[in-house]
Motif scaffolding. Sequence first.
Motif, PDB file in Angstrom:
ATOM      1  N   LEU A 284       0.825  -0.869   0.215  1.00  0.00           N
ATOM      2  CA  LEU A 284       0.069  -0.436   0.412  1.00  0.00           C
ATOM      3  C   LEU A 284       0.846   1.340  -0.517  1.00  0.00           C
ATOM      4  CD1 LEU A 284      -2.570  -0.815   2.818  1.00  0.00           C
ATOM      5  CD2 LEU A 284      -2.915  -0.755   0.060  1.00  0.00           C
ATOM      6  N   TYR A 285       2.330   0.830   0.863  1.00  0.00           N
ATOM      7  CA  TYR A 285       3.113   1.735   0.677  1.00  0.00           C
ATOM      8  C   TYR A 285       3.506   2.495  -0.531  1.00  0.00           C
ATOM      9  CZ  TYR A 285       3.255   1.967   5.822  1.00  0.00           C
ATOM     10  OH  TYR A 285       2.509   1.472   7.005  1.00  0.00           O
ATOM     11  N   SER A 286       3.707   1.815  -1.711  1.00  0.00           N
ATOM     12  CA  SER A 286       3.711   2.094  -2.985  1.00  0.00           C
ATOM     13  C   SER A 286       3.014   2.460  -3.913  1.00  0.00           C
ATOM     14  CB  SER A 286       4.984   0.613  -3.404  1.00  0.00           C
ATOM     15  OG  SER A 286       3.815  -0.008  -3.623  1.00  0.00           O
ATOM     16  N   SER A 287       1.552   2.523  -3.984  1.00  0.00           N
ATOM     17  CA  SER A 287       0.794   2.574  -4.432  1.00  0.00           C
ATOM     18  C   SER A 287       0.344   4.054  -3.592  1.00  0.00           C
ATOM     19  CB  SER A 287      -0.451   1.837  -4.040  1.00  0.00           C
ATOM     20  OG  SER A 287      -0.185   0.870  -4.939  1.00  0.00           O
ATOM     21  N   ALA A 288       0.264   4.551  -2.593  1.00  0.00           N
ATOM     22  CA  ALA A 288      -0.031   5.391  -2.052  1.00  0.00           C
ATOM     23  C   ALA A 288       0.491   7.097  -1.717  1.00  0.00           C
ATOM     24  CB  ALA A 288      -1.224   4.943  -0.875  1.00  0.00           C
ATOM     25  N   GLY A 289       2.044   6.605  -1.464  1.00  0.00           N
ATOM     26  CA  GLY A 289       3.112   7.246  -0.802  1.00  0.00           C
ATOM     27  C   GLY A 289       3.505   6.472   0.745  1.00  0.00           C
ATOM     28  N   ARG A 290       4.857   6.706   1.239  1.00  0.00           N
ATOM     29  CA  ARG A 290       5.050   6.234   2.475  1.00  0.00           C
ATOM     30  C   ARG A 290       4.663   7.482   2.952  1.00  0.00           C
ATOM     31  NH1 ARG A 290       7.901   1.822   3.017  1.00  0.00           N
ATOM     32  NH2 ARG A 290       7.679   1.914   0.481  1.00  0.00           N
ATOM     33  N   PRO A 291       4.000   7.368   4.200  1.00  0.00           N
ATOM     34  CA  PRO A 291       3.961   7.747   5.316  1.00  0.00           C
ATOM     35  C   PRO A 291       4.920   8.525   6.259  1.00  0.00           C
ATOM     36  CG  PRO A 291       3.633   6.061   6.127  1.00  0.00           C
ATOM     37  CD  PRO A 291       3.811   5.669   4.664  1.00  0.00           C
ATOM     38  N   PRO A 292       4.765   9.685   6.996  1.00  0.00           N
ATOM     39  CA  PRO A 292       6.421   9.636   7.941  1.00  0.00           C
ATOM     40  C   PRO A 292       6.465   7.812   8.489  1.00  0.00           C
ATOM     41  CG  PRO A 292       5.045  11.540   8.096  1.00  0.00           C
ATOM     42  CD  PRO A 292       4.190  10.040   7.104  1.00  0.00           C
ATOM     43  N   ALA A 293       7.872   7.816   9.213  1.00  0.00           N
ATOM     44  CA  ALA A 293       8.493   7.427  10.084  1.00  0.00           C
ATOM     45  C   ALA A 293       7.570   6.706  11.050  1.00  0.00           C
ATOM     46  CB  ALA A 293       9.883   7.735   9.993  1.00  0.00           C
ATOM     47  N   TYR A 294       7.437   7.463  11.745  1.00  0.00           N
ATOM     48  CA  TYR A 294       6.701   7.197  12.982  1.00  0.00           C
ATOM     49  C   TYR A 294       4.692   6.803  12.547  1.00  0.00           C
ATOM     50  CZ  TYR A 294      10.964   8.816  15.197  1.00  0.00           C
ATOM     51  OH  TYR A 294      12.162   9.118  15.454  1.00  0.00           O
ATOM     52  N   LEU A 295       4.952   7.117  12.041  1.00  0.00           N
ATOM     53  CA  LEU A 295       3.321   6.629  11.673  1.00  0.00           C
ATOM     54  C   LEU A 295       3.535   5.739  11.024  1.00  0.00           C
ATOM     55  CD1 LEU A 295       0.733   7.540  11.497  1.00  0.00           C
ATOM     56  CD2 LEU A 295       0.952   8.889   9.227  1.00  0.00           C
ATOM     57  N   GLY A 296       4.368   5.301   9.623  1.00  0.00           N
ATOM     58  CA  GLY A 296       4.404   3.876  10.107  1.00  0.00           C
ATOM     59  C   GLY A 296       4.607   2.866  10.290  1.00  0.00           C
ATOM     60  N   LEU A 297       5.628   3.324  11.100  1.00  0.00           N
ATOM     61  CA  LEU A 297       5.624   2.701  11.897  1.00  0.00           C
ATOM     62  C   LEU A 297       4.850   2.309  13.114  1.00  0.00           C
ATOM     63  CD1 LEU A 297       8.077   0.765  14.475  1.00  0.00           C
ATOM     64  CD2 LEU A 297       8.093   2.512  15.761  1.00  0.00           C
ATOM     65  N   ALA A 298       3.904   3.192  14.137  1.00  0.00           N
ATOM     66  CA  ALA A 298       2.726   2.765  14.418  1.00  0.00           C
ATOM     67  C   ALA A 298       1.676   2.223  13.704  1.00  0.00           C
ATOM     68  CB  ALA A 298       1.712   4.287  15.053  1.00  0.00           C
ATOM     69  N   MET A 299       1.749   2.022  12.248  1.00  0.00           N
ATOM     70  CA  MET A 299       0.216   1.441  10.940  1.00  0.00           C
ATOM     71  C   MET A 299       1.389   0.211  10.916  1.00  0.00           C
ATOM     72  SD  MET A 299       0.038   5.003   8.496  1.00  0.00           S
ATOM     73  CE  MET A 299      -0.954   3.517   7.699  1.00  0.00           C
ATOM     74  N   GLY A 300       1.927   0.260  10.864  1.00  0.00           N
ATOM     75  CA  GLY A 300       2.655  -1.978  10.834  1.00  0.00           C
ATOM     76  C   GLY A 300       2.447  -2.473  11.983  1.00  0.00           C
ATOM     77  N   VAL A 301       2.740  -2.112  12.868  1.00  0.00           N
ATOM     78  CA  VAL A 301       3.071  -2.074  13.883  1.00  0.00           C
ATOM     79  C   VAL A 301       2.216  -3.370  14.894  1.00  0.00           C
ATOM     80  CG1 VAL A 301       2.906  -2.648  16.610  1.00  0.00           C
ATOM     81  CG2 VAL A 301       5.332  -2.032  15.013  1.00  0.00           C
ATOM     82  N   THR A 302       0.840  -2.001  14.461  1.00  0.00           N
ATOM     83  CA  THR A 302      -0.760  -2.427  15.354  1.00  0.00           C
ATOM     84  C   THR A 302      -1.426  -3.237  13.970  1.00  0.00           C
ATOM     85  OG1 THR A 302      -0.977   0.181  15.486  1.00  0.00           O
ATOM     86  CG2 THR A 302      -3.183  -1.094  15.085  1.00  0.00           C
ATOM     87  N   ALA A 303      -0.956  -3.238  12.632  1.00  0.00           N
ATOM     88  CA  ALA A 303      -0.875  -4.312  11.885  1.00  0.00           C
ATOM     89  C   ALA A 303      -0.743  -5.202  11.350  1.00  0.00           C
ATOM     90  CB  ALA A 303      -1.355  -4.096   9.957  1.00  0.00           C
ATOM     91  N   GLY A 304       0.405  -5.732  12.065  1.00  0.00           N
ATOM     92  CA  GLY A 304       1.306  -7.165  12.681  1.00  0.00           C
ATOM     93  C   GLY A 304       1.068  -7.234  13.272  1.00  0.00           C
TER      94      GLY A 304
END
Length: 350
Positions: A284-304
Amino acid sequence: MARQRNQGIDTLRGLACLLLVALHVIGEAPGHGLRIADDHPLALFAELFFHLRMPLFAMLSGFVYGYRPVEPGGRSRFLRGKLGRLGLPYLFAATAFLFVNIVLAGPYALPAGEIHLAYLLPYAQFWFLQALLLIFVVMAAADTMFPRAPLAVAACVFIVSALAFLSPIGQGIELLSFDRMLYLLPFFAFGLVLHRMQPEIPRTLIAVLLGGMIILFTLNALDVFAGPARDISRRTAMGLALGVVFSGFLLVLRPRFEPLAWIGRFSFTIFLYHLFAVEALQWLYSSAGRPPAYLGLAMGVTAGIACPIVFHLVVLRMGRWPARIMLGMNTQPARPESVTAAPWPSAPLR
């Protein structure tokens, strides 16, 4: 049943899960995960705790093995049980992950002629299960050879495996993750030593673990900040010492924190399936653009964490055999005395 579980063990399982998922979200190199540089604070965090994640998983496995070790004359039955509990979900999850990566041209895709290597060599996070099955073979042999000296057996395995850890023995032998089995074995054995010392763990040992943790973490932090690099060697003296004192102190302390303990109840499912969610988020990042690092971490850990838990609950509703094959769970009622001692990943989860 949940009230009868060991909250301290589940709390540490939850902590190990968070660290593992965070590592894969952050990425093990600048070109992976969040695509951050080695000197980024999140990359430094991942490097600082590199020697806690898998050693903690292994030490917890050794500690819990102590509740229900192999019985004299029961080695074959014990190993068949481990193959069912670990091997079946390993084959299912690894096959599904390989298929998804091939179809979507993901980073873990293998050429058609090399698909079998996903089951023979370390592949994604599944190498841990290959190594753990080999460890159970070693411990089953050791415990059945000397059934009257369980603590001495665990201590000897720890000493011998620690020496092998620091030697060139087995390095580069990737078949069935043999090299990584030698990496995990000292931590598994030390967890078993701590279990078999209970409840008489000397205060001196606790003090040594605490002091060693403070000193070694400080030295490791100085080294990390002096030269950040996520390409870290596993089998080093610092890696062994940090893994033993850090995980050992946490295991002796066994803090209780209900949110982490709740996550820890699903630890095996999270371990098996978290990368499905993390890789989907990367797509999804590659399609919609990579979020800021800390937001990406929060999203990734939540999903994982959340996606495997939802998958776990759904599979439980599908019946006995899907739970057995996909989760390694025996959904038949457990004996009351085995609820807190069940080896990973029997019902409800180790």
